[in-house]
Write a protein that holds these residues in place. Structure first.
Motif, PDB file in Angstrom:
ATOM      1  N   GLU A  89       1.257  48.630  24.895  1.00 39.19           N
ATOM      2  CA  GLU A  89       1.513  47.962  23.622  1.00 39.19           C
ATOM      3  C   GLU A  89       2.758  48.521  22.955  1.00 39.19           C
ATOM      4  N   LEU A  90       3.485  47.624  22.331  1.00 38.07           N
ATOM      5  CA  LEU A  90       4.612  48.042  21.520  1.00 38.07           C
ATOM      6  C   LEU A  90       4.114  48.507  20.160  1.00 38.07           C
ATOM      7  N   VAL A  91       4.919  49.273  19.465  1.00 37.76           N
ATOM      8  CA  VAL A  91       4.583  49.718  18.120  1.00 37.76           C
ATOM      9  C   VAL A  91       4.300  48.507  17.239  1.00 37.76           C
ATOM     10  N   ALA A  92       3.263  48.587  16.435  1.00 38.78           N
ATOM     11  CA  ALA A  92       2.908  47.468  15.561  1.00 38.78           C
ATOM     12  C   ALA A  92       4.005  47.198  14.544  1.00 38.78           C
ATOM     13  N   ASP A  93       4.201  45.914  14.251  1.00 43.66           N
ATOM     14  CA  ASP A  93       5.163  45.481  13.237  1.00 43.66           C
ATOM     15  C   ASP A  93       6.592  45.954  13.540  1.00 43.66           C
ATOM     16  N   LEU A  94       6.918  46.017  14.821  1.00 44.89           N
ATOM     17  CA  LEU A  94       8.252  46.409  15.231  1.00 44.89           C
ATOM     18  C   LEU A  94       9.257  45.337  14.795  1.00 44.89           C
ATOM     19  N   ARG A  95      10.297  45.744  14.073  1.00 46.45           N
ATOM     20  CA  ARG A  95      11.332  44.795  13.659  1.00 46.45           C
ATOM     21  C   ARG A  95      12.469  44.850  14.675  1.00 46.45           C
ATOM     22  N   LYS A 121      15.240  50.338  33.565  1.00 44.76           N
ATOM     23  CA  LYS A 121      13.953  51.024  33.543  1.00 44.76           C
ATOM     24  C   LYS A 121      14.119  52.543  33.633  1.00 44.76           C
ATOM     25  N   GLY A 122      15.337  53.016  33.791  1.00 44.29           N
ATOM     26  CA  GLY A 122      15.568  54.454  33.843  1.00 44.29           C
ATOM     27  C   GLY A 122      14.888  55.125  35.017  1.00 44.29           C
ATOM     28  N   ASN A 123      14.839  54.425  36.159  1.00 44.66           N
ATOM     29  CA  ASN A 123      14.159  54.970  37.349  1.00 44.66           C
ATOM     30  C   ASN A 123      12.729  55.389  37.035  1.00 44.66           C
ATOM     31  N   GLY A 124      12.092  54.587  36.188  1.00 44.47           N
ATOM     32  CA  GLY A 124      10.696  54.860  35.873  1.00 44.47           C
ATOM     33  C   GLY A 124      10.489  55.812  34.714  1.00 44.47           C
ATOM     34  N   ASP A 125      11.558  56.340  34.157  1.00 43.18           N
ATOM     35  CA  ASP A 125      11.434  57.263  33.026  1.00 43.18           C
ATOM     36  C   ASP A 125      12.513  56.936  31.999  1.00 43.18           C
ATOM     37  N   LEU A 126      12.321  55.807  31.327  1.00 42.04           N
ATOM     38  CA  LEU A 126      13.294  55.364  30.337  1.00 42.04           C
ATOM     39  C   LEU A 126      13.404  56.364  29.194  1.00 42.04           C
ATOM     40  N   GLN A 127      12.291  57.026  28.855  1.00 43.24           N
ATOM     41  CA  GLN A 127      12.343  58.004  27.770  1.00 43.24           C
ATOM     42  C   GLN A 127      13.329  59.127  28.086  1.00 43.24           C
ATOM     43  N   HIS A 128      13.283  59.622  29.317  1.00 38.04           N
ATOM     44  CA  HIS A 128      14.210  60.703  29.700  1.00 38.04           C
ATOM     45  C   HIS A 128      15.656  60.227  29.611  1.00 38.04           C
ATOM     46  N   ARG A 157       8.234  45.012  27.836  1.00 37.75           N
ATOM     47  CA  ARG A 157       7.068  45.635  27.222  1.00 37.75           C
ATOM     48  C   ARG A 157       6.641  46.916  27.947  1.00 37.75           C
ATOM     49  N   GLU A 158       6.540  46.851  29.278  1.00 40.01           N
ATOM     50  CA  GLU A 158       6.017  47.997  30.012  1.00 40.01           C
ATOM     51  C   GLU A 158       6.872  49.238  29.821  1.00 40.01           C
ATOM     52  N   GLN A 159       8.208  49.110  29.996  1.00 36.96           N
ATOM     53  CA  GLN A 159       9.030  50.312  29.884  1.00 36.96           C
ATOM     54  C   GLN A 159       9.210  50.761  28.444  1.00 36.96           C
ATOM     55  N   VAL A 160       9.290  49.821  27.507  1.00 38.13           N
ATOM     56  CA  VAL A 160       9.503  50.210  26.112  1.00 38.13           C
ATOM     57  C   VAL A 160       8.233  50.792  25.502  1.00 38.13           C
ATOM     58  N   SER A 161       7.081  50.230  25.850  1.00 30.90           N
ATOM     59  CA  SER A 161       5.834  50.735  25.275  1.00 30.90           C
ATOM     60  C   SER A 161       5.516  52.150  25.744  1.00 30.90           C
ATOM     61  N   LEU A 212       7.681  54.481  25.705  1.00 33.29           N
ATOM     62  CA  LEU A 212       8.497  55.371  24.890  1.00 33.29           C
ATOM     63  C   LEU A 212       7.688  55.949  23.737  1.00 33.29           C
ATOM     64  N   ARG A 213       8.129  57.080  23.231  1.00 33.54           N
ATOM     65  CA  ARG A 213       7.514  57.607  22.015  1.00 33.54           C
ATOM     66  C   ARG A 213       7.622  56.584  20.893  1.00 33.54           C
ATOM     67  N   PRO A 214       6.638  56.504  20.012  1.00 36.55           N
ATOM     68  CA  PRO A 214       6.703  55.514  18.923  1.00 36.55           C
ATOM     69  C   PRO A 214       7.995  55.600  18.114  1.00 36.55           C
ATOM     70  N   GLU A 215       8.439  56.795  17.815  1.00 34.66           N
ATOM     71  CA  GLU A 215       9.653  56.924  17.011  1.00 34.66           C
ATOM     72  C   GLU A 215      10.884  56.451  17.788  1.00 34.66           C
ATOM     73  N   THR A 216      10.864  56.625  19.105  1.00 30.77           N
ATOM     74  CA  THR A 216      11.967  56.125  19.926  1.00 30.77           C
ATOM     75  C   THR A 216      11.960  54.608  19.947  1.00 30.77           C
ATOM     76  N   GLN A 217      10.788  54.006  20.093  1.00 32.91           N
ATOM     77  CA  GLN A 217      10.683  52.548  20.060  1.00 32.91           C
ATOM     78  C   GLN A 217      11.279  51.990  18.772  1.00 32.91           C
ATOM     79  N   VAL A 218      10.923  52.580  17.658  1.00 29.88           N
ATOM     80  CA  VAL A 218      11.383  52.081  16.365  1.00 29.88           C
ATOM     81  C   VAL A 218      12.904  52.161  16.266  1.00 29.88           C
ATOM     82  N   LYS A 219      13.480  53.267  16.713  1.00 27.73           N
ATOM     83  CA  LYS A 219      14.929  53.430  16.633  1.00 27.73           C
ATOM     84  C   LYS A 219      15.657  52.471  17.568  1.00 27.73           C
ATOM     85  N   VAL A 220      15.242  52.452  18.829  1.00 25.87           N
ATOM     86  CA  VAL A 220      15.970  51.707  19.848  1.00 25.87           C
ATOM     87  C   VAL A 220      15.808  50.201  19.678  1.00 25.87           C
ATOM     88  N   MET A 221      14.634  49.756  19.345  1.00 27.79           N
ATOM     89  CA  MET A 221      14.371  48.316  19.273  1.00 27.79           C
ATOM     90  C   MET A 221      14.844  47.680  17.970  1.00 27.79           C
TER      91      MET A 221
END
Length: 391
Positions: A3-9, A328-335, A366-370, A372-381
């Motif tokens: 799941e993506l962060v709720a109410d993601l703008r 997809k960052g070779n399976g580790d987009l967060q890194h 959805r799969e690769q972004v979800s 991510l850490r919630p704070e990373t999702q909010v910043k990047v998206m």
């Protein structure tokens, strides 16, 4: 299901708007109606014409049909499609806004098509400097109207007259006064007769852009020099449908040259608040280039390395942004994002171009972004873009 962060703008940092056939003519002053860019039939094909010279097909500018289906480049945008064949959201701002609502996208940054991704096609077709300046102003006026009418949900990046540094300064100020949120620059102004971007002659332009909070955008393929990669790498042995894939992938690394030139030039020491954006280049190349920038300069020009106030790689952290969409960052987009900098990455869809995430961009990532850490999702998206574009 992730799941993506709720109410993601969500803010989409790279889309394109196909130029309507009357974009220039409906705004042309008296006496210029037939001189500004307009569409004529040439051998049965709609072509953009200015001063009797064609500068490109007045085509679809996209690969999405009216039903929302995406087609291969050769069978659509790079084939016989005209503006009537592409999804109306490619050229009609009202339809675009409705589509954004359906897709869950709050705002989009918008770039041109036919006039060149950096507006560079105009200078190659016009000799009259007055007419050339008028064309730039007419396009930017039209885009300012699109932005205002959308309630700042569509943010077109105005083109700059790269052949004239003083003209860039004036036009940047004018666009800022109209409320526009950045500028769109060609990667190789020397193609138009100006100094390259690392030359101190550009300092007055950087000063205005930094002072008026106008990030400077470099879209891949935004010059004739950059586009030469797209054409010259078409090896004859390859299938016609494979050739656009070769050309497209070859463009992604173009902006590493702009990054190198800007960091090595010292422009950010003189203009520390200046922001730049590498558009549609992806982010996977950035970590290696940051290492290479530092190593190569210290190895080859140690005295120049010591003159800079920061390591070259640090200018990316403080002054640059880059956009990603399918990686997809070779399976580790967060890194990957952590290595690039979570404050330096923005999400894009590239609608309606062949590499776009249509028809459902948020589901596709959805799969690769979800993951991510919630704070990373909010910043990047959306968060980084909201701050940069004052949304």
């Amino acid at each position: 299901m992730p799941e993506l962060v709720a109410d993601l703008r969500v803010i989409d940092a790279d889309t394109h708007m196909t130029e309507r056939h009357d974009l220039f003519t409906e705004r042309a002053p008296k006496g210029y109606e037939d001189r500004v860019p307009h569409v004529e039939k040439v051998d049965g094909v709609d072509m953009w014409v200015i001063e009797g010279t064609t500068f490109g097909k007045a085509g679809s500018g996209g690969t999405i049909d009216h039903a929302g289906k995406k087609h291969p480049f050769r069978a659509s945008q790079g084939g016989s499609w005209g503006i009537d064949d592409v999804h109306p959201a490619a050229w009609d701002p009202e339809v675009r806004l409705r589509l954004m609502d359906e897709l869950g996208v709050h705002a989009q940054v918008v770039y041109p098509n036919a006039i060149g991704l950096g507006g560079h096609n105009l200078v190659n077709s016009v000799a009259d400097p007055t007419l050339l300046r008028l064309c730039v102003e007419l396009y930017n006026d039209a885009m300012a109207e699109v932005q205002a009418d959308s309630g700042n949900r569509l943010l077109p990046m105005p083109i700059m007259p790269a052949w004239d540094i003083d003209g860039c300064v004036r036009e940047a100020r004018r666009c800022a006064e109209m409320g526009m949120r950045g500028v769109n620059m060609t990667a190789h102004p020397q193609d138009s007769g100006s100094p390259d971007l690392g030359d101190r002659a550009w300092d007055p332009f950087w000063e205005v852009c930094a002072g008026m909070e106008l990030p400077v955008h470099f879209h891949i393929g935004a010059s004739q020099t950059a586009l030469s990669y797209f054409g010259t790498t078409y090896w004859p042995s390859q299938d016609d449908y494979v050739k656009p894939a070769i050309g497209g992938a070859s463009l992604f690394l173009n902006n590493s040259q702009v990054l190198l030139n800007s960091a090595y030039s010292g422009m950010f020491d003189r203009h520390p608040e200046l922001k730049m954006v590498s558009v549609e280049s992806g982010i996977g190349w950035v970590p290696f280039m940051l290492e290479a920038m530092d190593y190569e300069l210290e190895e080859n020009a140690p005295e120049w390395f010591d003159k800079l106030q920061k390591r070259p790689s640090e200018y990316f952290r403080d002054n640059w942004f880059a956009t990603f969409w399918f990686e997809k960052g070779n399976g580790d987009l967060q890194h990957l994002i952590d290595t690039v900098g979570e404050g330096n990455v923005m999400f894009e869809t590239d609608f309606p171009h062949p590499t776009s995430l249509h028809p459902n961009p948020l589901e596709i990532v959805r799969e690769q972004v979800s993951a991510l850490r919630p704070e990373t999702q909010v910043k990047v998206m959306g968060g980084n873009a909201a701050k940069l574009y004052r949304i």
